[in-house]
Design a protein around this motif. Structure first.
Motif, PDB file in Angstrom:
ATOM      1  N   SER A  13       0.510  -1.265   0.150  1.00 45.92           N
ATOM      2  CA  SER A  13      -0.567   0.331   0.502  1.00 45.92           C
ATOM      3  C   SER A  13       0.382   1.232  -0.013  1.00 45.92           C
ATOM      4  O   SER A  13       0.244   2.388  -1.019  1.00 45.92           O
ATOM      5  CB  SER A  13      -0.816   0.267   1.340  1.00 45.92           C
ATOM      6  N   GLY A  14       2.073   1.079   0.997  1.00 46.74           N
ATOM      7  CA  GLY A  14       2.916   1.983   0.790  1.00 46.74           C
ATOM      8  C   GLY A  14       3.877   2.578  -0.354  1.00 46.74           C
ATOM      9  O   GLY A  14       3.508   3.431  -1.146  1.00 46.74           O
ATOM     10  N   CYS A  15       4.004   1.131  -0.865  1.00 42.98           N
ATOM     11  CA  CYS A  15       4.299   1.661  -2.591  1.00 42.98           C
ATOM     12  C   CYS A  15       3.778   2.480  -3.105  1.00 42.98           C
ATOM     13  O   CYS A  15       4.136   3.069  -4.049  1.00 42.98           O
ATOM     14  CB  CYS A  15       5.844   0.062  -2.464  1.00 42.98           C
ATOM     15  N   HIS A  75       9.562   0.757   0.853  1.00 39.29           N
ATOM     16  CA  HIS A  75       9.262  -0.810   1.597  1.00 39.29           C
ATOM     17  C   HIS A  75      10.213  -0.468   2.848  1.00 39.29           C
ATOM     18  O   HIS A  75       9.634  -1.640   3.555  1.00 39.29           O
ATOM     19  CB  HIS A  75       9.444  -1.002   0.413  1.00 39.29           C
ATOM     20  N   ALA A  76      10.985  -0.343   2.767  1.00 35.22           N
ATOM     21  CA  ALA A  76      11.930  -0.066   3.330  1.00 35.22           C
ATOM     22  C   ALA A  76      11.878  -0.111   4.518  1.00 35.22           C
ATOM     23  O   ALA A  76      11.812  -0.788   5.982  1.00 35.22           O
ATOM     24  CB  ALA A  76      13.065   0.622   3.107  1.00 35.22           C
ATOM     25  N   LYS A  77      10.822   1.215   5.116  1.00 33.03           N
ATOM     26  CA  LYS A  77      10.937   2.020   6.414  1.00 33.03           C
ATOM     27  C   LYS A  77       9.869   1.243   6.562  1.00 33.03           C
ATOM     28  O   LYS A  77       9.342   0.945   7.823  1.00 33.03           O
ATOM     29  CB  LYS A  77      10.431   3.427   5.774  1.00 33.03           C
ATOM     30  N   ILE A  78       8.617   0.628   5.894  1.00 27.90           N
ATOM     31  CA  ILE A  78       7.690  -0.117   6.625  1.00 27.90           C
ATOM     32  C   ILE A  78       7.518  -1.549   6.832  1.00 27.90           C
ATOM     33  O   ILE A  78       7.222  -1.579   7.939  1.00 27.90           O
ATOM     34  CB  ILE A  78       6.369   0.731   5.164  1.00 27.90           C
ATOM     35  N   MET A 102       5.390  -4.745  -8.365  1.00 26.73           N
ATOM     36  CA  MET A 102       6.084  -4.424  -7.108  1.00 26.73           C
ATOM     37  C   MET A 102       5.686  -5.500  -5.562  1.00 26.73           C
ATOM     38  O   MET A 102       4.933  -6.245  -6.019  1.00 26.73           O
ATOM     39  CB  MET A 102       5.230  -3.393  -6.158  1.00 26.73           C
ATOM     40  N   HIS A 103       7.117  -5.982  -5.877  1.00 31.32           N
ATOM     41  CA  HIS A 103       6.940  -7.523  -5.006  1.00 31.32           C
ATOM     42  C   HIS A 103       7.418  -7.225  -3.923  1.00 31.32           C
ATOM     43  O   HIS A 103       8.887  -6.829  -3.624  1.00 31.32           O
ATOM     44  CB  HIS A 103       7.743  -9.011  -5.607  1.00 31.32           C
ATOM     45  N   MET A 104       6.779  -7.526  -2.300  1.00 27.96           N
ATOM     46  CA  MET A 104       6.895  -7.179  -1.022  1.00 27.96           C
ATOM     47  C   MET A 104       7.751  -8.499  -0.665  1.00 27.96           C
ATOM     48  O   MET A 104       6.889  -9.645  -0.581  1.00 27.96           O
ATOM     49  CB  MET A 104       5.656  -6.615   0.015  1.00 27.96           C
TER      50      MET A 104
END
Length: 166
Positions: free
Chosen positions: A56-58, A75-78, A127-129
């Motif tokens: 969602s953030g990305c 991404h990194a921060k979340i 985008m892959h989390m």
């Protein structure tokens, strides 16, 4: 994460990560999911929540005028805020273009910190989390493809983002 499979029968309680794409005239729309089998570990649910939050953030950063590196930074921060700094990767996606199967990855840009490429309408990104908890032998992945538009972006996948447990 990827390419770690071996030829074996899945256990009654297991996990399966799949990354696949649909194609149309050499254009691809990729998806990625981790599916707990039999029963999800309690950590699967926490990892899934972090992946959904990061995606969602990305998505909010994937707008015309932003830099590609800004997507990775959120991404990194979340993930770090969720306590997964040691479980995340150093990239969270890449561009898609008109390519030949089985490859759907376009030439760079990868979504990583410091990437200065300016996002423009018409660009397409997968985008892959991805989270990998090596200690617990658990993974969670959530990936979707987005088209950058004049006013934001459009998710090209039609599957629900829910965590599915088989």
């Amino acid at each position: 994460c990827r390419y770690q499979a071996e030829k074996r029968i899945l256990s009654d309680i297991d996990q399966l990560t799949m990354e696949w794409a649909g194609t149309y005239k050499h254009y691809h729309s990729a998806l990625m999911r981790t599916i707990p089998i039999g029963k999800a570990h309690q950590k699967h649910y926490k990892m899934y929540d972090a992946c959904l939050d990061a995606l969602s953030g990305c998505k909010k950063k994937l707008i015309s005028g932003n830099k590609v590196g800004e997507i990775f930074d959120i991404h990194a921060k979340i993930f770090d805020d969720h306590g997964y700094k040691n479980s995340r990767m150093n990239a969270c996606g890449y561009s898609l273009g008109s390519t030949f199967a089985p490859n759907w990855m376009d030439v760079p840009p990868m979504i990583h910190t410091g990437n200065p490429l300016i996002i423009k309408p018409g660009m397409v990104f997968f985008m892959h989390m991805i989270l990998m908890d090596s200690e617990a032998q658990l993974a969670m992945n959530l990936g979707e493809t987005y088209l950058v538009t004049e006013t934001g972006n459009e998710r090209l996948g039609k599957q629900k983002l829910d965590l599915v447990v088989l």
